[in-house]
Design a protein around this motif. Sequence first.
Motif, mmCIF file in Angstrom:
data_model
loop_
_atom_site.group_PDB
_atom_site.id
_atom_site.type_symbol
_atom_site.label_atom_id
_atom_site.label_comp_id
_atom_site.label_asym_id
_atom_site.label_seq_id
_atom_site.Cartn_x
_atom_site.Cartn_y
_atom_site.Cartn_z
ATOM 1 N N PHE A 273 0.841 -1.194 0.000
ATOM 2 C CA PHE A 273 0.000 0.000 0.000
ATOM 3 C C PHE A 273 0.875 1.244 0.000
ATOM 4 O O PHE A 273 0.655 2.189 -0.756
ATOM 5 C CB PHE A 273 -0.910 -0.022 1.234
ATOM 6 N N ARG A 274 1.905 1.231 0.833
ATOM 7 C CA ARG A 274 2.809 2.375 0.916
ATOM 8 C C ARG A 274 3.583 2.554 -0.388
ATOM 9 O O ARG A 274 3.823 3.677 -0.826
ATOM 10 C CB ARG A 274 3.740 2.215 2.113
ATOM 11 N N ALA A 275 3.965 1.455 -1.026
ATOM 12 C CA ALA A 275 4.660 1.535 -2.315
ATOM 13 C C ALA A 275 3.741 2.145 -3.380
ATOM 14 O O ALA A 275 4.178 2.964 -4.193
ATOM 15 C CB ALA A 275 5.128 0.148 -2.749
ATOM 16 N N LEU A 276 2.474 1.746 -3.379
ATOM 17 C CA LEU A 276 1.507 2.317 -4.327
ATOM 18 C C LEU A 276 1.366 3.818 -4.120
ATOM 19 O O LEU A 276 1.371 4.597 -5.070
ATOM 20 C CB LEU A 276 0.128 1.671 -4.140
ATOM 21 N N LEU A 277 1.251 4.210 -2.888
ATOM 22 C CA LEU A 277 1.030 5.617 -2.551
ATOM 23 C C LEU A 277 2.238 6.481 -2.908
ATOM 24 O O LEU A 277 2.086 7.600 -3.382
ATOM 25 C CB LEU A 277 0.701 5.738 -1.064
ATOM 26 N N ARG A 278 3.447 5.955 -2.691
ATOM 27 C CA ARG A 278 4.659 6.711 -3.021
ATOM 28 C C ARG A 278 4.771 6.988 -4.519
ATOM 29 O O ARG A 278 5.367 7.977 -4.928
ATOM 30 C CB ARG A 278 5.899 5.958 -2.547
ATOM 31 N N ARG A 279 4.216 6.129 -5.340
ATOM 32 C CA ARG A 279 4.310 6.284 -6.798
ATOM 33 C C ARG A 279 3.299 7.272 -7.376
ATOM 34 O O ARG A 279 3.385 7.624 -8.542
ATOM 35 C CB ARG A 279 4.113 4.937 -7.475
ATOM 36 N N ILE A 280 2.335 7.686 -6.579
ATOM 37 C CA ILE A 280 1.329 8.646 -7.048
ATOM 38 C C ILE A 280 1.852 10.046 -6.782
ATOM 39 O O ILE A 280 2.213 10.386 -5.661
ATOM 40 C CB ILE A 280 -0.018 8.430 -6.333
ATOM 41 N N HIS A 281 1.887 10.868 -7.831
ATOM 42 C CA HIS A 281 2.388 12.240 -7.704
ATOM 43 C C HIS A 281 1.216 13.194 -7.556
ATOM 44 O O HIS A 281 0.171 13.030 -8.167
ATOM 45 C CB HIS A 281 3.230 12.613 -8.924
ATOM 46 N N GLY A 282 1.388 14.202 -6.725
ATOM 47 C CA GLY A 282 0.344 15.194 -6.516
ATOM 48 C C GLY A 282 -0.547 14.843 -5.346
ATOM 49 O O GLY A 282 -0.350 13.855 -4.635
ATOM 50 N N LYS A 283 -1.558 15.674 -5.156
ATOM 51 C CA LYS A 283 -2.498 15.510 -4.051
ATOM 52 C C LYS A 283 -3.493 14.394 -4.375
ATOM 53 O O LYS A 283 -3.890 14.218 -5.516
ATOM 54 C CB LYS A 283 -3.241 16.824 -3.823
ATOM 55 N N ILE A 284 -3.877 13.657 -3.348
ATOM 56 C CA ILE A 284 -4.863 12.595 -3.537
ATOM 57 C C ILE A 284 -6.146 12.954 -2.795
ATOM 58 O O ILE A 284 -6.142 13.802 -1.916
ATOM 59 C CB ILE A 284 -4.330 11.224 -3.052
ATOM 60 N N GLY A 285 -7.230 12.291 -3.140
ATOM 61 C CA GLY A 285 -8.513 12.519 -2.474
ATOM 62 C C GLY A 285 -8.798 11.390 -1.496
ATOM 63 O O GLY A 285 -7.945 10.977 -0.726
ATOM 64 N N ASN A 286 -10.024 10.867 -1.535
ATOM 65 C CA ASN A 286 -10.382 9.726 -0.692
ATOM 66 C C ASN A 286 -9.605 8.501 -1.156
ATOM 67 O O ASN A 286 -9.498 8.243 -2.350
ATOM 68 C CB ASN A 286 -11.878 9.449 -0.768
ATOM 69 N N PHE A 287 -9.089 7.743 -0.205
ATOM 70 C CA PHE A 287 -8.321 6.551 -0.528
ATOM 71 C C PHE A 287 -8.966 5.368 0.170
ATOM 72 O O PHE A 287 -9.014 5.312 1.392
ATOM 73 C CB PHE A 287 -6.865 6.718 -0.067
ATOM 74 N N CYS A 288 -9.513 4.440 -0.604
ATOM 75 C CA CYS A 288 -10.245 3.291 -0.060
ATOM 76 C C CYS A 288 -9.372 2.041 -0.116
ATOM 77 O O CYS A 288 -8.583 1.865 -1.043
ATOM 78 C CB CYS A 288 -11.517 3.042 -0.855
ATOM 79 N N GLY A 289 -9.553 1.171 0.858
ATOM 80 C CA GLY A 289 -8.828 -0.089 0.879
ATOM 81 C C GLY A 289 -9.506 -1.097 1.780
ATOM 82 O O GLY A 289 -10.319 -0.750 2.630
ATOM 83 N N ASP A 290 -9.165 -2.360 1.585
ATOM 84 C CA ASP A 290 -9.784 -3.414 2.400
ATOM 85 C C ASP A 290 -8.979 -3.639 3.683
ATOM 86 O O ASP A 290 -8.056 -2.897 4.004
ATOM 87 C CB ASP A 290 -9.952 -4.694 1.590
ATOM 88 N N LYS A 291 -9.342 -4.682 4.423
ATOM 89 C CA LYS A 291 -8.737 -4.951 5.728
ATOM 90 C C LYS A 291 -7.241 -5.225 5.650
ATOM 91 O O LYS A 291 -6.512 -4.971 6.592
ATOM 92 C CB LYS A 291 -9.426 -6.146 6.383
ATOM 93 N N ALA A 292 -6.779 -5.730 4.525
ATOM 94 C CA ALA A 292 -5.355 -6.042 4.388
ATOM 95 C C ALA A 292 -4.486 -4.786 4.447
ATOM 96 O O ALA A 292 -3.333 -4.845 4.851
ATOM 97 C CB ALA A 292 -5.111 -6.778 3.078
ATOM 98 N N TYR A 293 -5.031 -3.642 4.050
ATOM 99 C CA TYR A 293 -4.279 -2.386 4.054
ATOM 100 C C TYR A 293 -4.518 -1.563 5.313
ATOM 101 O O TYR A 293 -3.979 -0.479 5.453
ATOM 102 C CB TYR A 293 -4.672 -1.537 2.846
#
Length: 120
Positions: free
Chosen positions: A45-65
């Motif tokens: 999850f952290r690796a995915l987030l680091r690769r996104i550039h700019g501001k993010i909005g709502n971020f949804c995820g299941d129990k694993a994250y």
Amino acid sequence: MRTHSNPSKKRDFRKLHLACACKGKEKPIYSWVLTSALRHDSPKFRALLRRIHGKIGNFCGDKAYSCRENAKMVAKRGGRPFLMPKKNASSRAKGCQAWKEMMNYRKGASKSFQKQISQA
């Protein structure tokens, strides 16, 4: 892994972790990570987030994250975490205000929280 020359009953699979838009007609993929079946999901999850550039909005995820560190990272990037908590999760902040706010929102507006999660 199963091959024709070495048949075995063991099944092996891969997991594809995606970060994409949930709303709108087109749903672009912003980031992805492919892992083996035996890897834990939360660090990815952290690796995915680091690769996104700019501001993010709502971020949804299941129990694993679902963990405080992930919620804190989403809030730090300007987003609002909607991570489905595990059954035994506590709403205590333990240094993470984003986690406490997310858990309080889940408790107070359960239907709205579920709607956000189901859009993912």
